[in-house]
Design a protein around this motif. Structure first.
Motif, short mmCIF file in Angstrom:
data_model
loop_
_atom_site.label_atom_id
_atom_site.label_comp_id
_atom_site.label_asym_id
_atom_site.label_seq_id
_atom_site.Cartn_x
_atom_site.Cartn_y
_atom_site.Cartn_z
N ALA A 1 3.09 17.30 24.98
CA ALA A 1 1.17 16.98 25.47
C ALA A 1 0.37 17.29 25.24
O ALA A 1 -0.28 15.82 24.87
N MET A 2 0.02 18.58 24.21
CA MET A 2 -0.84 18.46 22.78
C MET A 2 -0.56 17.82 22.28
O MET A 2 -1.30 17.72 21.36
N ALA A 3 -0.06 16.89 21.86
CA ALA A 3 0.34 15.67 20.97
C ALA A 3 -0.27 15.13 21.27
O ALA A 3 -0.84 13.46 20.32
N VAL A 4 -0.62 14.33 21.77
CA VAL A 4 -0.99 13.13 23.02
C VAL A 4 -2.53 13.02 22.09
O VAL A 4 -3.15 14.23 22.65
N LYS A 5 -2.97 12.05 21.68
CA LYS A 5 -4.52 11.85 21.15
C LYS A 5 -5.88 11.98 22.46
O LYS A 5 -5.45 11.60 23.12
N GLY A 6 -5.94 12.60 21.77
CA GLY A 6 -7.30 12.91 22.97
C GLY A 6 -7.08 14.56 24.27
O GLY A 6 -8.46 14.34 24.64
N VAL A 7 -6.47 14.95 23.71
CA VAL A 7 -5.93 15.34 25.10
C VAL A 7 -6.68 17.06 24.28
O VAL A 7 -6.53 17.64 22.88
#
Ligand code: FES
Ligand code: FES
Lengths: 161, 731
Positions: free
Chosen positions: B243-249
């Protein structure tokens, strides 16, 4: 991320966004046009209905990548003064309750009248079945669409005269 | 009351001036003798602009029930304002300025706004009108008697001089307010009861009306929460790497479970969860789908709806002590009198609200204060709970109020606000907008209480209804303490009535909450049982109901309002007259009737259905309503029409399937609602009354249309469906 260009209500917009993001969120959170609503995110409620190249589309299921370059019209751009026959009819028939679904209702009805200027009762029901109104204003929406048709006819005969 | 403080002129930003006034405040006495600072505690509904425009402050929550317009009408009527010049505004929550005890507060529910605000707003409007008249009279050197107000002007009867409200407001504000302003009489009304356009219409049809979900705050981020899918479950562990790897998180934080106040007020529940904070809704959504979470599902993790219903059945069938009765509490078992008896069980199930604007809240926790932006039916409750849970002083909690896209009771609870504050705090005191998705709404939300109603009727040798027994099992208590002497029955003249109750709150597999018309939904199913008795006796359901009512009789059920037999008869007669009742119908079609009060308003409905291959089409619904004085006829009709659609959605599609503790119906493809192509013609008629008190009607129609519909299905098919959703295949 992609740098994409949009024409929304006649104005050019460019944003760097995820091309997979639904157009709905671009309209609401990037272009700041909040009249287009989130209700379900899966094309089940119609609250997010906009016109894309003249067709009613559920913006929650249309990706920004696919919408880029197309002519997008939202409720804010339906008519410059808010005097589209449907908007006038909606006021005359005092349609809304909470109003949350109503922009989508009007946009669906506008596309219907564009293609079918004098729809039958069944055609109205069929075209509007994709728009949920949780407050239950359906009988008024039906009446308002008929009122709008009458207003439209009046304008046309007026123009012809 | 210190009358001098009733109204005052205060300078307004932008060069205007403002008339503030307060009704009948205890608060006012407390500030006697203080100066301008006292403004802070003055209730404040109105400002008058130099051009004469009036801004009316709507302190109640607008969620589609139309209070913006109806309250403005009540006020404008007594003021003799030009309704077109009345603008509306939604002020920020201020429990001190708008105390519940005197000015009604912000709390909005129970169809209570017009009931509560009518006397307050009419007196307020009349007060301002008389002061404007006095100001004009002074200016024209005449007496107030020689002047009158009309359509935004004060007019001199003798000289025909005219002055606008705007010109007179400053002088008027300096005058002492009249002790007992004279209210207009009903025949002089020009606004109340007349067609008025809704004040929010122009904004609604152009997309400009702003709801809580539209709030925008500088620096604001977006949040979505993955909540425990099982009620009372807990978070065991989670992995947010993907989840943390999603851009914008930006952050992944946890929200704590809160079992809200269990005391005298209304319990609510917050499920433990993992929240994604991101710079867009979309990034938060994508990241949330990538969370790996282990839940500790707890006691409910293995339970299904069927398990719960088996338990409810046990409890429903088991005899308890009555919590209320009239006549002989044991009459139903009295074999000397009861010669024939009839039993039936009806169930009003768990149902979601599906408010179209999903729950959301924008919150900014700032350490020693916090600010919120949302649509809520009860900001005072939010402030109290934030104070209790986060230790912030109440004065430091600012709630910006927005209209909302539907409330129906769900927005009376503070849970969404508390979740958002938790996230804002955990994310490092940044402003976040938390939104529930539709799946969140349908799968992890609080719902209508499950109500199981076990009925038994005892008929005597003359086939008279001698005894009525009913037992209710319900998953929410409200603030009631049982045993209470409340009866749930309609106002029928039955000599022996007994009501038993069992609380299933602790056994519930979902959190229950307020859902349009609350307990009346289950209670009004007694109208199906009455229909069953009529059928047993081969009586016409209309005639049978009339035979159980007596003109002039008032039934005391322990509720605040006694049930008037005359008004029940009134709506029944009206609906019969307007609905083709008694006309023959072709096979496969049927007509059903029901009548029930809500508060002090009454509604009777006749529903017509066609049943073909077990598919039910609702053709027509006719409603007769007695809600006292109708303030806004179009708005009133709209509420009844909407209530009919709401009730039919519940009747046709309601219910929350639960497997392994999980509500399985996700979005609208699995949880259906009535759509336009299924919507019947709906006609609404009002009983003409001389009343000057309106009774709320937002929750009046939906409990009545359900039994009217089920009775129509019986008339069409001979089948009794006693549980929602109405599925004929199962009968
Ligand atoms: S939000 Fe797009 S159809 Fe519901
Ligand atoms: S007006 Fe509230 S959802 Fe349609």
């Amino acid at each position: 991320m992609a740098f994409l260009h949009f024409t929304i209500n006649g104005e050019a917009h460019s944003f760097e966004v995820d091309a997979q993001m639904p157009l709905l969120w671009l309209i609401r959170d990037y272009a700041g046009l909040t009249g287009t609503r989130y209700g379900c995110g899966i094309a089940q409620c119609g609250a997010c209905t906009v016109h894309v190249d003249g067709k009613a589309m559920r913006s929650c299921m249309l990706t920004c990548g696919l919408a880029a370059g197309k002519k997008i019209v939202t409720i804010e751009g339906l008519s410059p003064e808010g005097t589209h026959p449907l908007q006038l009819a909606w006021i005359k028939e005092d349609v809304p309750q909470c109003g949350y679904c109503q922009a989508g209702q009007i946009m669906s009805a506008a596309a219907l009248l564009q293609d079918t200027p004098s729809p039958s009762a069944e055609e109205i029901n069929a075209a509007m079945a994709g728009n949920i109104c949780r407050c239950g204003t359906y009988v008024r929406i039906r009446r308002a669409i008929r009122t709008a048709i009458a207003l439209q006819d009046k304008t046309i005969s007026h123009e012809q005269a | 009351m210190n009358r001098r403080n009733f109204i005052r002129v205060a300078p307004m930003a932008g060069g205007g001036f403002m008339l503030s006034f307060s009704g009948f405040a205890k608060a006012i006495t407390a500030v006697t003798g203080t100066t301008m600072a006292a403004d802070a505690v003055l209730g404040d509904f109105l400002s008058v602009h130099p051009n004469g425009d009036v801004t009316f402050k709507v302190i109640k929550h607008e969620m589609g029930q139309g209070v913006t317009t109806s309250l403005a009408m009540l006020f404008a009527e007594e003021l003799c304002a030009d309704f077109r010049k009345v603008r509306v505004e939604f002020p920020a929550a201020n429990p001190t300025r708008y105390p519940e005890s005197t000015l009604g507060g912000h709390g909005t529910g129970g169809s209570y706004s017009v009931i509560q605000m009518t006397p307050i707003l009419r007196k307020a409007g009349a007060t301002v009108r008389e002061m404007l008249i006095q100001a004009a009279a002074t200016q024209w050197n005449t007496t107030a008697d020689n002047c009158y107000a009309e359509n935004h002007f004060i007019i001199n009867r003798i000289t025909h001089q005219k002055a606008g409200f705007g010109e007179l407001a400053i002088e008027a504000g300096k005058l002492p307010p009249p002790a007992e302003p004279k209210l207009k009489s009903r025949q002089d009304f020009t606004i109340i009861g007349k067609g008025q356009y809704s004040k929010t219409l122009p904004l609604l049809v152009t997309g400009k009306h702003q709801y809580g979900i539209d709030a925008k705050v500088p620096g604001m981020k977006y949040a979505l929460v993955a909540r425990c899918p099982v009620f009372k479950g807990k978070l065991a562990s989670y992995n947010a790497a993907k989840a943390m790897a999603v851009k914008g998180v930006l952050k992944v934080v946890t929200t704590k479970p809160i079992a809200g106040v269990q005391g005298p007020v209304y319990p609510y529940d917050i499920r433990e969860g993992v929240a994604i904070v991101a710079d867009s809704f979309w990034a938060a959504k994508k990241a949330r789908d990538l969370l790996a979470i282990k839940w500790d599902e707890g006691v409910n993790g293995t339970r299904s709806l069927a398990d719960f219903e088996a338990l409810a059945q046990q409890r429903g069938e088991h005899r308890t002590d009555p919590v209320g009765f009239t006549g002989d509490e044991n009459a139903i078992a009295n074999i000397d009198h009861v010669k024939q008896s009839l039993r039936a069980t009806y169930i009003f199930p768990y149902i979601v609200h599906s408010i179209l604007e999903p729950l959301n809240c924008t919150a900014h926790f700032k350490g020693d204060s916090c600010e919120l932006w949302l649509g809520t039916q009860w900001p005072e409750y939010i402030i109290d709970e934030i104070n209790r849970l986060f230790g912030l002083p109440k004065e430091s909690i600012q709630v910006h109020l927005y209209p909302s896209g539907g409330g129906y009771g769900r927005r009376a609870f503070p849970d969404a606000a508390i979740e958002a504050v938790q996230i804002s705090k955990a994310a490092g005191n940044i402003p976040v907008k938390m939104i529930w998705t539709r799946d969140d709404d349908h799968q992890t939300n609080a719902v209508h209480p499950y109500q199981r109603m076990d009925y038994e009727a005892g008929l005597d040798a003359d086939n008279q209804l001698y005894a009525w027994y009913e037992k209710e099992c319900r998953t929410y208590m409200w603030d009631r303490k049982f045993p209470a002497t409340e009866l749930t029955t309609n106002g029928y003249n039955i000599p022996n009535i007994r009501y038993d109750f069992e609380d299933l709150t602790n056994d519930s597999i979902l959190q229950s909450t307020a859902w349009r018309a609350v307990t009346s939904n289950g209670w009004a199913l007694s109208e199906c049982f009455i229909d069953e008795i009529a059928a047993l006796l081969k009586k016409d359901p209309y005639e049978y109901r009339l035979s159980l009512l007596k003109e002039g009789r008032e039934a005391h059920t322990g509720r605040t309002d006694k049930i008037s037999n005359s008004r029940l008869i009134g709506v029944l007669k009206l609906v019969k007259e307007k609905s083709n009742w008694g006309q023959p119908m072709p096979p496969g079609q049927g007509r059903g009737m029901a009548v029930y009060p809500y508060g002090n308003a009454y509604c009777a409905i006749v529903t017509e259905v066609t049943v073909h291959d077990n598919n039910i089409t609702v053709n027509k619904v006719t409603c007769a309503v007695d809600c006292g004085m109708v303030v806004n006829p179009s708005g009133a009709r709209n509420q009844i029409e909407g209530g009919v659609v709401w009730g039919l959605s519940a009747a046709l599609y309601g219910g929350v399937p639960v497997e392994k503790g999980r509500a399985t119906a996700g979005n609208f493809h699995q949880h259906r609602l009535m759509r336009m192509n299924e919507c019947p013609d709906i006609e609404v008629f009002f009983v003409e009354t001389e009343d000057t008190q309106p009774w709320g009607l937002g929750e009046l129609a939906n409990p009545v249309v359900v039994p009217a519909f089920l009775n129509a299905v019986y008339a069409a098919t001979g089948k009794r469906v006693r549980k929602l959703p109405c599925k004929l295949d199962n009968v």
